[in-house]
Motif scaffolding. Structure first.
Motif, mmCIF file in Angstrom:
data_model
loop_
_atom_site.group_PDB
_atom_site.id
_atom_site.type_symbol
_atom_site.label_atom_id
_atom_site.label_comp_id
_atom_site.label_asym_id
_atom_site.label_seq_id
_atom_site.Cartn_x
_atom_site.Cartn_y
_atom_site.Cartn_z
ATOM 1 N N HIS A 145 -4.584 13.769 -0.831
ATOM 2 C CA HIS A 145 -3.711 12.623 -0.560
ATOM 3 C C HIS A 145 -4.426 11.340 -0.973
ATOM 4 O O HIS A 145 -5.526 11.047 -0.496
ATOM 5 N N LEU A 163 -4.602 7.418 -1.061
ATOM 6 C CA LEU A 163 -4.178 6.197 -0.374
ATOM 7 C C LEU A 163 -4.664 4.989 -1.174
ATOM 8 O O LEU A 163 -5.874 4.779 -1.314
ATOM 9 N N SER A 192 0.837 -1.193 0.000
ATOM 10 C CA SER A 192 0.000 0.000 0.000
ATOM 11 C C SER A 192 0.874 1.246 0.000
ATOM 12 O O SER A 192 1.981 1.243 0.554
ATOM 13 N N ILE A 245 0.864 5.891 -0.355
ATOM 14 C CA ILE A 245 0.173 7.181 -0.374
ATOM 15 C C ILE A 245 0.916 8.100 -1.326
ATOM 16 O O ILE A 245 2.147 8.144 -1.339
#
Length: 465
Positions: free
Chosen positions: A18, A20, A2, A4
Motif C-alpha cells: 500500500h 501512501l 494525500s 493511498i
C-alpha cells in the motif's frame, strides 16, 4: 490531497503493498509482499510505482505475503528508511533467505533443462538472490517498539500497536498534520484471534479517520478453539493407533509453534501415543528459536510452560530435521510419525516429498491448520482432489484430509467486529487482504452492525484521505 493506492492485497489475500503519498511528503510504502496461489505471477511483474520514489517502508510483520518483495524493491532502487519491530526483521531475514534460495534453485533447474534445447535466453533470472536479501539489511533500519511514536517528519508520526497475529506483528497508526488539519490513518496489518494459543490479543486503537482493515475471514467465524483442539487430538491419536502417519503442512511462523505447543501438552498429559515428531523445516526450526528468544512477547500460557519446563516447545518425542539427509531418512519410517513441514500452502518445500511417499496410503492423515489460498496445492486437497501432480508424477489422494480453521492466526468476523467496535472515533472503513466474495459479506455486516461507511479497495485505485 494525500492518497493511498493498493498494489496488492486488493480483492485478494496476498501481495500486501500500500503506497501512501502525502502532500508534503514523505512517500510511505506499507508492506511489500509476495503474491501467492493463483496470483503468483504478479510477484514477478514490474512495480506499479517507481521504487526510487519511496522514502520509507513500514512493515506490519514478517510473513512472506507482507515482506517477500522487499529485496526486489531494494534491487530496483529503494534506498530509504525501513521501519519495523526487531522480531519482525529477525523473522523476515529467515523467510527472505529461504525465498531467495528457492528462487535461485528454481532458476538453476530451469536453466539446466533449457540448455538441453538451446533455450537459455527464455529463462528469466530469479526475482532476487541471496545478495539482494543481504542488501535489505544494509539499509537504514529503524527498530520500532510497541506504543512508542516514531517521528517520520515534523508533521507525520507512526505508532506500532501489537496486532496479536504473529511475533512482531503490528497495527500501524499514522498521525498526520497537514496545514493544521490533523488526521489519523490506521492499517490493521493482519489481526490475530483473541483466542490465540501463543500470542497476546491485539491492542486497542481508539481513533481512525480512515481504517484499512484485513478481511481474510470477514465472512465467517472460526470453529471454537476447544472443539478444534479436541478434533486435532482425535485425528492424531486415531491415526497413530491405526499404524498411520500424520502429515501437517505448516507455515514456519506461528502455526508451527502452535502445533508444537499442542503436541507437547499432549505428551505431558499422556494423550500422545508413542511416536516420533519431526519438525522437517530448517526455516521453521529457526523461527522456533526466534520465538524462544522473544518469549517475553508471548502470552501467559507460553510464559507458564517456559517457567515449568525451561523451554516452551521442546519435548522428548520432538526431533529437528535440519538437513536434507535428515528429511530423507523420515521416509524410511513406515508408521508412527508426525511430520510437520512446509510450505504451509504446499506450493513447495519438503511437504511435497512426504506427500509423494505417503498421500496414497489410506492409513495416513493430512491436517491443514492454516489458510489455503485459491490456486494452491493445499486448496486443491481441501477441495477434494482425488489425485494431484507432484514432480511430474500423479499421486492418488487416499489419505484422510482434515481442515481445522480454529487455529487461524487471523481474526474471524466476530474478532474483527469486536476490535473495530473499540474505536472511540472511526471514520470510513476500507477492506483489504481478503477474497472479493468474502469482503462483500463483511461489508454488509459492518454496515449493519457498526453503521459505518465501507469501501472494498480495488487494485491501484486512488483513495483520497
Amino acid at each position: 490531497m494525500s492518497f493511498i493506492q493498493s498494489f496488492g492485497a486488493a480483492e485478494t489475500v496476498t501481495g500486501s503493498c500500500h503506497f501512501l503519498q502525502l502532500d508534503n511528503g514523505p512517500n510511505i510504502l506499507i508492506d511489500c509482499g509476495y503474491f501467492q496461489g493463483e496470483n503468483e505471477e504478479q510477484t514477478y511483474a514490474p512495480f506499479d510505482f517507481d521504487p526510487n520514489d519511496v522514502d520509507i517502508v513500514l512493515l506490519t510483520h514478517g510473513h512472506l505475503d507482507h515482506v517477500g518483495r522487499v529485496p526486489k524493491l531494494v534491487k530496483e532502487g529503494f534506498d530509504g528508511r525501513l521501519i519495523a519491530l526487531r522480531a519482525t526483521m529477525d523473522l523476515a531475514e529467515v523467510i527472505l533467505k529461504d525465498s531467495a534460495k528457492i528462487a535461485e534453485e528454481d532458476y538453476k533447474t530451469a536453466m539446466k533443462k533449457a540448455r538441453r534445447v538451446g533455450g537459455e535466453k527464455q529463462i528469466p533470472p530469479p526475482i532476487y538472490t541471496s545478495d539482494d536479501v543481504k542488501a535489505v539489511f544494509d539499509l537504514i533500519i529503524q527498530y520500532a517498539n510497541y506504543n512508542r511514536a516514531i517521528k517520520l517528519t515534523p508533521d507525520v508520526t507512526v505508532t506500532f500497536r501489537n496486532a496479536g497475529h504473529i511475533l512482531g506483528s503490528a497495527t500501524l497508526q499514522i498521525d498526520i498534520n497537514e496545514d493544521g488539519h490533523k488526521k489519523t490513518l490506521v492499517f490493521s496489518g493482519d489481526l490475530g484471534s483473541r483466542r490465540d494459543l501463543i500470542m497476546t490479543p491485539p491492542d486497542t486503537v481508539t481513533t481512525a479517520d480512515a481504517l484499512y482493515i484485513e478481511s481474510t475471514y470477514g465472512d465467517r467465524d472460526h470453529s471454537p478453539l476447544d472443539e478444534t483442539i479436541t478434533e486435532f487430538k482425535d485425528i492424531i491419536i486415531n491415526t497413530l493407533n491405526n499404524r498411520g502417519n500424520v502429515l501437517i503442512p505448516s507455515f514456519a511462523v506461528e502455526r508451527t509453534q502452535e502445533v508444537l505447543l499442542l503436541l507437547k501438552e499432549m505428551y505431558y498429559d499422556k494423550e500422545l501415543p508413542p511416536c516420533k515428531v519431526y519438525l522437517d523445516s530448517p526455516m521453521a526450526i529457526r523461527a522456533t528459536q526466534i520465538y524462544n528468544h522473544y518469549h517475553a512477547e508471548l502470552n501467559d500460557t507460553a510464559q507458564h510452560i517456559l517457567l515449568r519446563d525451561g523451554a516452551i516447545f521442546e519435548f522428548p518425542y520432538l526431533q529437528y530435521s535440519l538437513k536434507n539427509k535428515d528429511s530423507m531418512r523420515i521416509n524410511k519410517q513406515e508408521e508412527g510419525c508426525i511430520i510437520i513441514a512446509g510450505s504451509g500452502m504446499c506450493t513447495g518445500g519438503r511437504i511435497l516429498h512426504h506427500f509423494k511417499h505417503r498421500l496414497w496410503d489410506e492409513r495416513n492423515s493430512v491436517i491443514f491448520v492454516g489458510f489455503q489460498v485459491q490456486g494452491s496445492l493445499g486448496r486443491q486437497l481441501i477441495d477434494g482432489a482425488e489425485s494431484i501432480q507432484i514432480f511430474n508424477e500423479t499421486i492418488n489422494v487416499n489419505a484422510q484430509i482434515h481442515t481445522l480453521n480454529g487455529f487461524s492466526a487471523h481474526a474471524d468476523q466476530t474478532d474483527l467486529l469486536a476490535w473495530m467496535s473499540e474505536f472511540e472515533q472511526l471514520g470510513k472503513v476500507y477492506l483489504i487482504h481478503g477474497e472479493a466474495e468474502k469482503q462483500a459479506v463483511f461489508k454488509g455486516v459492518i454496515q449493519e452492525q457498526l453503521d459505518k461507511p465501507v469501501h472494498i479497495v480495488k487494485y491501484g485505485e486512488k483513495v483520497y484521505v
